[in-house]
Design a protein around this motif. Structure first.
Motif: not given
Length: 197
Positions: A30, A32, A93, A100, A124
């Motif tokens: 993940c 971000c 989730s 993520c 997330s």
């Protein structure tokens, strides 16, 4: 020997049908983009609320586990800032932060920023969702929220119906294989008895 072939065939059919019901997904690390301000994230979210985790369970049926598998987390909600949020609400989730997913812990309070994806709310790791103890800045910016309304009675029926169809299909498949196996066995026995007479 023929019996072993039927047992192997049944095992293969069950594995294939289980795989079709829930195939594993590719997982990626993940990454971000930095979170926006409290108001930016609130504007991007469909629901913003504070609540305590009361239950967590896998969403759907899966024979193979992946970090991307969905986990349904149910909250008892104390305060709402945005969205149609009842006093008990579930969010989805991914199982792990690698995909993520936000890894909630049972019994803990969170400030949740969720987005609507189809019929469910999704959280997330990349949102501003955070434990309530770390949400002082967000709470101060959001101000006073509202008390959530009581939950509607129809929600549990929708959740449980998602399991019924795959279960019925699996039972029908097992029944069909058992019927074919019994029929073949009967045919073989009758063929053997005719030859011996």
């Amino acid at each position: 020997m023929k019996r072993m072939k039927w047992i192997w065939l049944l095992a293969v059919i069950m594995l294939v049908s289980g795989g079709l019901l829930s195939a594993p997904q590719m997982t990626y690390a993940c990454s971000c983009v930095a979170n926006g301000t409290v108001m930016d994230e609130s504007a991007r979210s469909d629901a913003v609320f504070e609540g305590t985790v009361v239950s967590m369970k896998p969403s759907g049926i899966s024979l193979f586990q992946s970090s991307a598998d969905a986990v349904k987390t149910t909250f008892h909600v104390n305060e709402v800032w945005k969205g149609l949020v009842t006093s008990d609400i579930a969010v989805i989730s991914a199982r792990s932060g690698e995909s993520c997913g936000f890894e909630f812990k049972s019994g803990q309070r969170y400030l949740v920023y969720a987005r609507e994806t189809g019929k469910s709310l999704e959280v997330s790791l990349c949102s501003r969702t955070t434990p309530y103890s770390d949400a002082g800045e967000d709470i101060a910016t959001l101000g006073k929220g509202s008390i959530p309304p009581a939950p509607t009675s129809g929600m549990n029926n929708k959740e449980s119906s998602s399991y019924i169809i795959p279960l019925i299909l699996l039972l029908l498949l097992i029944g069909a294989v058992s019927f074919l196996y019994a029929r073949k066995r009967k045919r073989l026995k009758s063929g053997t008895s005719q030859r011996s007479s």
